[in-house]
Scaffold this motif. Structure first.
Motif, PDB file in Angstrom:
ATOM      1  N   ILE A  56      31.611  90.487  85.580  1.00  0.00           N
ATOM      2  CA  ILE A  56      31.057  91.040  86.703  1.00  0.00           C
ATOM      3  C   ILE A  56      30.103  91.244  85.717  1.00  0.00           C
ATOM      4  O   ILE A  56      28.737  90.974  86.580  1.00  0.00           O
ATOM      5  CB  ILE A  56      32.074  92.691  85.962  1.00  0.00           C
ATOM      6  CG1 ILE A  56      33.178  93.412  86.936  1.00  0.00           C
ATOM      7  CG2 ILE A  56      31.116  94.199  86.468  1.00  0.00           C
ATOM      8  CD1 ILE A  56      33.864  94.464  86.771  1.00  0.00           C
ATOM      9  N   GLY A  57      29.977  91.512  84.466  1.00  0.00           N
ATOM     10  CA  GLY A  57      28.530  91.346  83.553  1.00  0.00           C
ATOM     11  C   GLY A  57      27.727  90.164  84.129  1.00  0.00           C
ATOM     12  O   GLY A  57      26.491  90.590  84.624  1.00  0.00           O
ATOM     13  N   VAL A  93      27.202  98.017  84.854  1.00  0.00           N
ATOM     14  CA  VAL A  93      27.910  96.879  84.360  1.00  0.00           C
ATOM     15  C   VAL A  93      28.711  97.834  82.967  1.00  0.00           C
ATOM     16  O   VAL A  93      30.274  97.895  83.138  1.00  0.00           O
ATOM     17  CB  VAL A  93      27.057  95.846  84.069  1.00  0.00           C
ATOM     18  CG1 VAL A  93      27.678  94.623  83.000  1.00  0.00           C
ATOM     19  CG2 VAL A  93      26.676  95.269  84.916  1.00  0.00           C
ATOM     20  N   PHE A  94      28.567  98.312  82.536  1.00  0.00           N
ATOM     21  CA  PHE A  94      29.030  99.102  81.419  1.00  0.00           C
ATOM     22  C   PHE A  94      30.556  99.652  82.300  1.00  0.00           C
ATOM     23  O   PHE A  94      31.677 100.060  81.677  1.00  0.00           O
ATOM     24  CB  PHE A  94      27.817 100.065  80.351  1.00  0.00           C
ATOM     25  CG  PHE A  94      29.107 100.319  79.431  1.00  0.00           C
ATOM     26  CD1 PHE A  94      28.770  99.556  78.527  1.00  0.00           C
ATOM     27  CD2 PHE A  94      29.537 101.938  79.669  1.00  0.00           C
ATOM     28  CE1 PHE A  94      29.099 100.190  76.454  1.00  0.00           C
ATOM     29  CE2 PHE A  94      30.801 101.635  78.205  1.00  0.00           C
ATOM     30  CZ  PHE A  94      30.299 101.151  77.370  1.00  0.00           C
ATOM     31  N   ALA A  95      29.895 100.707  82.823  1.00  0.00           N
ATOM     32  CA  ALA A  95      30.984 101.266  83.485  1.00  0.00           C
ATOM     33  C   ALA A  95      32.269 100.601  84.760  1.00  0.00           C
ATOM     34  O   ALA A  95      33.028 101.491  84.269  1.00  0.00           O
ATOM     35  CB  ALA A  95      30.424 103.034  85.006  1.00  0.00           C
ATOM     36  N   LEU A  96      31.412  99.463  84.884  1.00  0.00           N
ATOM     37  CA  LEU A  96      32.629  98.736  85.722  1.00  0.00           C
ATOM     38  C   LEU A  96      33.397  97.512  84.891  1.00  0.00           C
ATOM     39  O   LEU A  96      34.962  98.081  85.300  1.00  0.00           O
ATOM     40  CB  LEU A  96      31.448  97.926  86.447  1.00  0.00           C
ATOM     41  CG  LEU A  96      30.931  98.237  88.067  1.00  0.00           C
ATOM     42  CD1 LEU A  96      30.251  97.277  88.944  1.00  0.00           C
ATOM     43  CD2 LEU A  96      32.410  99.104  89.061  1.00  0.00           C
ATOM     44  N   ARG A 122      40.716  96.032  90.971  1.00  0.00           N
ATOM     45  CA  ARG A 122      40.473  95.636  91.881  1.00  0.00           C
ATOM     46  C   ARG A 122      39.329  96.081  92.537  1.00  0.00           C
ATOM     47  O   ARG A 122      38.229  96.112  93.024  1.00  0.00           O
ATOM     48  CB  ARG A 122      41.135  95.215  93.097  1.00  0.00           C
ATOM     49  CG  ARG A 122      42.568  94.299  93.608  1.00  0.00           C
ATOM     50  CD  ARG A 122      43.625  94.634  94.339  1.00  0.00           C
ATOM     51  NE  ARG A 122      44.434  96.123  94.064  1.00  0.00           N
ATOM     52  CZ  ARG A 122      45.146  96.693  94.929  1.00  0.00           C
ATOM     53  NH1 ARG A 122      45.644  96.122  95.825  1.00  0.00           N
ATOM     54  NH2 ARG A 122      45.632  98.347  94.780  1.00  0.00           N
ATOM     55  N   VAL A 123      39.063  97.496  92.510  1.00  0.00           N
ATOM     56  CA  VAL A 123      37.782  98.239  92.843  1.00  0.00           C
ATOM     57  C   VAL A 123      36.957  98.215  91.715  1.00  0.00           C
ATOM     58  O   VAL A 123      35.789  97.953  92.653  1.00  0.00           O
ATOM     59  CB  VAL A 123      38.644 100.122  92.223  1.00  0.00           C
ATOM     60  CG1 VAL A 123      37.095 100.504  92.407  1.00  0.00           C
ATOM     61  CG2 VAL A 123      39.176 100.011  93.543  1.00  0.00           C
ATOM     62  N   ALA A 124      37.090  97.740  90.427  1.00  0.00           N
ATOM     63  CA  ALA A 124      36.143  97.131  89.115  1.00  0.00           C
ATOM     64  C   ALA A 124      35.244  95.766  89.683  1.00  0.00           C
ATOM     65  O   ALA A 124      33.497  95.878  90.025  1.00  0.00           O
ATOM     66  CB  ALA A 124      36.802  96.395  88.380  1.00  0.00           C
ATOM     67  N   LEU A 147      27.788  95.997  93.663  1.00  0.00           N
ATOM     68  CA  LEU A 147      26.446  95.891  92.395  1.00  0.00           C
ATOM     69  C   LEU A 147      25.560  94.619  92.450  1.00  0.00           C
ATOM     70  O   LEU A 147      24.256  94.378  92.591  1.00  0.00           O
ATOM     71  CB  LEU A 147      26.897  96.185  91.148  1.00  0.00           C
ATOM     72  CG  LEU A 147      25.557  96.722  90.668  1.00  0.00           C
ATOM     73  CD1 LEU A 147      24.963  97.556  90.636  1.00  0.00           C
ATOM     74  CD2 LEU A 147      26.348  96.786  88.565  1.00  0.00           C
ATOM     75  N   ALA A 148      25.898  93.255  92.451  1.00  0.00           N
ATOM     76  CA  ALA A 148      24.911  92.281  92.982  1.00  0.00           C
ATOM     77  C   ALA A 148      24.361  92.067  94.158  1.00  0.00           C
ATOM     78  O   ALA A 148      23.465  92.056  93.544  1.00  0.00           O
ATOM     79  CB  ALA A 148      26.027  91.177  92.198  1.00  0.00           C
ATOM     80  N   ALA A 149      25.500  92.629  95.226  1.00  0.00           N
ATOM     81  CA  ALA A 149      24.258  92.301  95.832  1.00  0.00           C
ATOM     82  C   ALA A 149      23.571  93.162  96.515  1.00  0.00           C
ATOM     83  O   ALA A 149      22.519  92.608  96.969  1.00  0.00           O
ATOM     84  CB  ALA A 149      25.873  92.567  97.081  1.00  0.00           C
TER      85      ALA A 149
END
Length: 427
Positions: free
Chosen positions: A14-15, A100-103, A113-115, A122-124
């Motif tokens: 994710i990061g 990013v930290f929270a995800l 799946r939610v993360a 977020l990236a989009a």
């Protein structure tokens, strides 16, 4: 331990995904000239996952909270120094890092799946900066205010409306009427925003196809007027045929959202009609070039006056359909045919409301198709009234082709019901 490794891997991914977008946007900045890039964002996600894992292991939420606060302070301090150096007031980088930290923490403590979906979203959003800013520049305050007022009315008024019929015939359900009105306006708003974003100056084809999501009849009138003013009639008729196909596609989308079980009855016919309009439109467009605008800017579908008028008309037609369908579905079908001349959405939604109450799926499917046919007759009428013969004659031909294909599909292909989907649309 075995489950922790993929969880931390997701936090790192994710990061890295968000860092890829942030790093690309600042790719020309020299090393050491920015607060965070792809590596820092990747480590931020991993740090959130590690902090969450330690909190779970020690059974102490304070570890995650303290790490998050410390991370926020350090990152915000460095971002503040960069902002003072660049004379920038943007806080997007800080918010993205906190996200990013929270995800990353969510990937370890919650639903992976939610993360993952949150990281992609977020990236989009970060990558859509230019698109979103451009959209804001094109939308007027009146349009934005209309959407905000409607959102407030939906969130506050909709739950307060009765979720039951209040007339003796079971036709007028205030919450259902308002919900379907909002649904129709939201679908129309997508086309309206498309026209505003693309601009009608991009030509008849783009403006006509996008405008047809709002009103195919209005597009037909505009194209007919352009042909009457000296525009090339064949490609204009082709654009009108494609707009008619978009209108059928729009109704198919409404049926899919509200009562997908009906696709087994009317879906093949609608698909065949769309193919007919599309093929005819492509053929006509190949016979010339479309110049000019050819379309008028569509009216904002979130204007409260027309929206309330639509709701009133929908309620009246729904009540009449319920009264006429008592003991027989012929009244509902007749009402759909008449109301479809003026507004296909009202006709279709009024018929869909009766599914599972006083009408069978087959009867409602017939009503939907008849409303589409009636609306096509209405478009032909305005084309004849406003356009030259060389415009409306090929347009009538395209409509006949689409109707013939739709009828052939309806009478030859089997009808079926989708198990588990049949029922009354939920209010």
């Amino acid at each position: 331990m075995d489950s922790l490794i993929p969880q931390l891997g997701l936090a790192l991914a994710i990061g890295l995904l968000v860092g890829l977008e942030r790093g690309w946007r600042e790719r020309d900045t020299p090393d050491g000239g920015r607060t965070a890039g792809i590596r820092t964002f990747g480590i931020s996600g991993l740090l959130g996952g590690v902090a969450a894992a330690l909190s779970l292991s020690l059974n102490t939420p304070a570890v995650l909270i303290a790490t998050f606060l410390a991370f926020t302070a350090v990152f915000a301090w460095y971002q503040a120094r960069e902002s003072m150096h660049d004379e920038s007031f943007s806080v997007t980088g800080v918010i993205a890092a906190l996200g990013v930290f929270a995800l990353g923490a969510l990937a370890v403590t919650g639903d992976q799946r939610v993360a993952a979906a949150g990281g992609a979203a977020l990236a989009a959003v970060l990558a859509s900066r230019d698109l979103l800013h451009g959209l804001l520049r094109r939308i007027s305050w009146i349009e934005l205010r209309s959407a905000l007022v409607l959102a407030v009315m939906t969130a506050i008024v909709l739950p307060l409306l009765p979720a039951r019929t209040i007339d003796p015939w079971g036709g007028f359900n205030p919450r259902q009427v308002w919900l379907f009105t909002v649904l129709t306006a939201a679908i129309s708003y997508l086309g309206y925003i498309a026209v505003r974003a693309l601009g009608t100056a991009r030509g008849v084809l783009v403006g006509g196809l996008a405008g047809a999501i709002v009103s195919s009849t209005a597009v037909t009138v505009a194209l007919a007027r352009t042909a009457a003013a000296g525009g090339s009639p064949w490609p204009l008729a082709g654009a009108a045929a494609l707009a008619a196909g978009v209108s059928v596609l729009r109704v198919a989308g409404i049926v899919t959202i509200v009562a997908p079980s009906l696709l087994g009855v009317s879906g093949t016919a609608m698909l065949a009609a769309i193919v007919g309009f599309g093929a005819s439109g492509a053929l006509f467009l190949s016979r010339g070039r479309v110049d000019g605008d050819g379309t008028e800017p569509p009216r904002n579908p979130f204007e409260l006056g027309p929206l309330l008028a639509f709701a009133v008309l929908f309620g009246v037609v729904s009540t009449i359909s319920a009264v006429l369908s008592i003991g027989s579905s012929r009244g509902m079908i007749a009402t759909s045919a008449i109301s479809g001349l003026f507004d296909v959405d009202v006709a279709v939604l009024s018929a869909l409301r009766l599914l599972g109450q006083s009408a069978s799926p087959e009867a409602v499917g017939h009503a939907v198709l008849l409303a589409l046919a009636s609306n096509a007759v209405g478009r032909i009428s305005v084309a004849i009234a406003t356009g030259p013969v060389r415009f409306w004659l090929p347009y009538i031909g395209a409509t006949i082709v689409a109707a013939a294909l739709g009828y052939a599909a309806f009478v030859t292909l089997p009808h079926f019901e989708w198990a588990g989907l049949l029922g009354t649309p939920n209010p």
